[in-house]
Design a protein around this motif. Sequence first.
Motif, PDB file in Angstrom:
ATOM      1  N   CYS A  85      97.882  44.436  41.288  1.00 28.49           N
ATOM      2  CA  CYS A  85      97.108  45.111  42.334  1.00 28.49           C
ATOM      3  C   CYS A  85      95.616  44.902  42.104  1.00 28.49           C
ATOM      4  CB  CYS A  85      97.445  46.599  42.378  1.00 28.49           C
ATOM      5  SG  CYS A  85      97.006  47.538  40.882  1.00 28.49           S
ATOM      6  N   MET A 142      94.213  41.414  43.376  1.00 32.09           N
ATOM      7  CA  MET A 142      94.066  41.232  44.814  1.00 32.09           C
ATOM      8  C   MET A 142      92.609  41.367  45.242  1.00 32.09           C
ATOM      9  SD  MET A 142      97.348  42.757  46.812  1.00 32.09           S
ATOM     10  CE  MET A 142      97.292  44.397  46.125  1.00 32.09           C
ATOM     11  N   ALA A 143      91.822  42.116  44.469  1.00 35.31           N
ATOM     12  CA  ALA A 143      90.411  42.288  44.806  1.00 35.31           C
ATOM     13  C   ALA A 143      89.623  40.999  44.639  1.00 35.31           C
ATOM     14  CB  ALA A 143      89.796  43.381  43.938  1.00 35.31           C
ATOM     15  N   SER A 165      91.552  36.676  48.119  1.00 38.97           N
ATOM     16  CA  SER A 165      91.749  36.971  49.538  1.00 38.97           C
ATOM     17  C   SER A 165      92.937  36.210  50.105  1.00 38.97           C
ATOM     18  CB  SER A 165      90.473  36.654  50.322  1.00 38.97           C
ATOM     19  OG  SER A 165      90.026  35.346  50.064  1.00 38.97           O
ATOM     20  N   GLN A 170      96.561  38.039  51.286  1.00 37.92           N
ATOM     21  CA  GLN A 170      96.800  38.765  52.529  1.00 37.92           C
ATOM     22  C   GLN A 170      98.095  38.276  53.169  1.00 37.92           C
ATOM     23  OE1 GLN A 170      93.855  38.375  55.562  1.00 37.92           O
ATOM     24  NE2 GLN A 170      94.638  40.079  56.751  1.00 37.92           N
ATOM     25  N   TYR A 227      98.843  42.233  50.315  1.00 39.99           N
ATOM     26  CA  TYR A 227      98.366  43.340  51.150  1.00 39.99           C
ATOM     27  C   TYR A 227      98.396  42.885  52.605  1.00 39.99           C
ATOM     28  CZ  TYR A 227      93.809  40.980  51.653  1.00 39.99           C
ATOM     29  OH  TYR A 227      92.809  40.095  51.940  1.00 39.99           O
ATOM     30  N   SER A 249      89.921  49.572  51.687  1.00 34.76           N
ATOM     31  CA  SER A 249      89.576  48.185  51.370  1.00 34.76           C
ATOM     32  C   SER A 249      90.522  47.649  50.313  1.00 34.76           C
ATOM     33  CB  SER A 249      88.134  48.080  50.868  1.00 34.76           C
ATOM     34  OG  SER A 249      88.005  48.683  49.599  1.00 34.76           O
ATOM     35  N   VAL A 250      90.535  46.321  50.192  1.00 37.89           N
ATOM     36  CA  VAL A 250      91.382  45.684  49.183  1.00 37.89           C
ATOM     37  C   VAL A 250      90.955  46.102  47.786  1.00 37.89           C
ATOM     38  CG1 VAL A 250      92.204  43.460  48.319  1.00 37.89           C
ATOM     39  CG2 VAL A 250      91.700  43.737  50.739  1.00 37.89           C
ATOM     40  N   ALA A 260      93.134  48.689  46.172  1.00 40.40           N
ATOM     41  CA  ALA A 260      94.574  48.429  46.150  1.00 40.40           C
ATOM     42  C   ALA A 260      95.275  49.213  45.051  1.00 40.40           C
ATOM     43  CB  ALA A 260      94.827  46.936  45.982  1.00 40.40           C
ATOM     44  N   VAL A 281      94.320  49.193  54.849  1.00 48.30           N
ATOM     45  CA  VAL A 281      94.941  48.239  53.931  1.00 48.30           C
ATOM     46  C   VAL A 281      96.211  48.854  53.351  1.00 48.30           C
ATOM     47  CG1 VAL A 281      94.668  46.944  51.788  1.00 48.30           C
ATOM     48  CG2 VAL A 281      92.738  47.165  53.366  1.00 48.30           C
ATOM     49  N   VAL A 299      99.575  47.942  50.653  1.00 43.16           N
ATOM     50  CA  VAL A 299      99.869  47.114  49.489  1.00 43.16           C
ATOM     51  C   VAL A 299     101.379  46.991  49.314  1.00 43.16           C
ATOM     52  CG1 VAL A 299      99.580  46.864  46.997  1.00 43.16           C
ATOM     53  CG2 VAL A 299      97.732  47.843  48.379  1.00 43.16           C
ATOM     54  N   CYS A 340      89.934  41.577  59.624  1.00 45.82           N
ATOM     55  CA  CYS A 340      90.203  41.350  58.205  1.00 45.82           C
ATOM     56  C   CYS A 340      88.917  41.104  57.430  1.00 45.82           C
ATOM     57  CB  CYS A 340      91.146  40.163  58.016  1.00 45.82           C
ATOM     58  SG  CYS A 340      90.425  38.608  58.588  1.00 45.82           S
TER      59      CYS A 340
END
Length: 703
Positions: free
Chosen positions: A236, A239-240, A243, A246, A283, A314-315, A318, A349, A351, A443
């Motif tokens: 998790c 993922m930040a 991108s 997605q 996500y 936001s991502v 997550a 968002v 997850v 997005c």
Amino acid sequence: MINLYQTVHNRISVFKLIGLFFYLLVSGLSLQAQTNGIISLESVDSSNTQSVNSSISIIGNSSICLGTKTSLRLRGTCSGKVIWKTTQNNIIGTGSMVNVSPKVTTSYFATCKAIDVESKTSNILTVNVNTPKFNGLPNTPANYEIVSKDPFYLGVKSSNTTPLRWKHENSIGNETLIKPTADSQTYYVRYEESESGCVSAWKPVTVRLVAENKINNIPEVKKGAKIAANTPASSCASMASSSDAQLCSNTTFPALVNNTTDGGTGATTWGCLRTRPNQSWFYFIPLTSGSVSFAIGNTAGVDIDGAVWGPVNSVADACVATQSSPLSCDYSTSANVPLTIASVTAGKVYVIVITNYSNRATTVNFPSNSGTASIGCCTLTGLTASATAITCNGGTSTATVSYTGTPTGTATYSKDGVNYQASNVFSGLSAGTYTFYVKDNFCTKFNSITISQPTSISFGSPTVTNVTCTGNSNGKIVVSASGGTGSISYSISPSIGSQSPSGTFNNLTAGSYTITATDANGCTATTTANVSTTNITPNAPTAISASPATICSGQSSTLSANCATGTTTWYSDVNLTTTITNTVSPSASTTYYVACVSGGVCKSPSGNITVTVNQTPTAPTSVSASPATICSGQSSTLSATCATGTTTWYSDAALTSVIASPSPATPSSTTTYYVACVSGAGCKSTSGSVTVTVNPTPNAPTA
């Protein structure tokens, strides 16, 4: 019809890519002659070039691919004819170089023949022949015709595991990302086998976007379906920074196997997922609010599980999303994972994690959402960020963020994922790593870059030579700095003495100085250095005298002076270089110099005194008494001759008692008289003497 298969493959192992790159780099690979579609990647092996004969040796490639050739070359000097042989003594050629194409591993050597006499053999060089595991060219189709403009992965069906090289993004692997255009594009692919050093010839592959409503040669994909190049994240948190994680509808990806990494956090609430091997994280962001329902399956029909959390803003949040209970969770033994959310919020968002409980190889299929919410792919693609160079340490850079594709609505930009702006330019950035974001009405995409800067210019401790005496200019400073860019030059302020851009400054007076170092970019740094005085120069001497100040030649005088500090030192010259004692006997009038000296080197302003010398006459000659013998009562005439000065008679040897009327002399007893020549200044010559002998006169006769 050529079979085209279009699928999202697992990205090639980073370790394989690094491994092959390292092999190519350290081996010094060079492309050799092509034969029958096979090319040999070879390196010159000079490790076995020590010759039995000290005059010649041979070098060449120690490993080639079957069906290719290599060159063997002579090293050294041969005044005759070079003959090349195999170790079976078969002659294969002459001259300084020979090309060989052995079918099996073969050893070679050379001899130098002059007047039918062969030298000793050179070293033996063995050429190993490697057989490639592949045959011919990669079996990808040569032409593709598609209608979707979306990027897709072009793959190759192959029964072997030989890595492929594509002339597109220079990727190594069995797939490459293609971006179709209306004009035909040609890509090239070949086998590259690092173990044997063999590669195949390049095979051209043509891709063309056609107007027909069909996609040719794409098995297992519905006609007109959107194929998304999505790659799951490993956690998790990751993922930040990815991108590509997605999720879009109709997405496939290879499930992980033998992976025990836990991608959650200590605060993650896993819900029904009691075990969680082989995690793949995505996500998604709904375009519209409504329900979401996925029936996730896999091609091998094995047991997979999954859960979904949300919503978050936001991502970057997550992992925060996973701290709440999952909105939907499946831990059954089924090959399908049903994940359903009754209501999702547009723009938020969500997850998802999919786990491969079976630990078997399979491809996971995400079908289209069967709920009422709309979920689509982000059309912001090709996000890049570039930054201007920071020329000086501590300076700033300007970054420009760009993307391809067409945004949904207006795109805005951010460097922290929170504060967005209309401009894609960010200025005033110091060195560091930045993640830049682009978002539209649907997005957010992001990309990270690192802005570097030169190292700061720093000085070492300056070396200082102090001024020896007050007022002197013999100080010195030597400095050295490191860092910055390119060579460094130096300057000093105040600018006195001898300047040197190399960092050495001479002829400095006592004081404080600032030295500036400047690198090739004009970046500067400063340091200070103080030049001190080692010894204080004394004041000039006082009470300077000579006693007596006037002397006759041959006499001496005593010099004296007073120094408040330092040592009273007398010199015979005005430059104060030759020291003397304070008792002098000059033969002529002479000036003497005196200074007060501190520390043996620091001399005060000098004073001086002159000793006047009067010349002493030469000794008298023809000294006589006439007569020299007399009777008492009689007299004698004294006489002497002086070349210079006045003839002066004395009654004592010390020449202190002058005889006023020396002649005639009437001594009553035998007497010695002394005579000297005396100058007008009173200088007395060496004395002479004469003795008058007196005999007693008898008394007068009596009766």
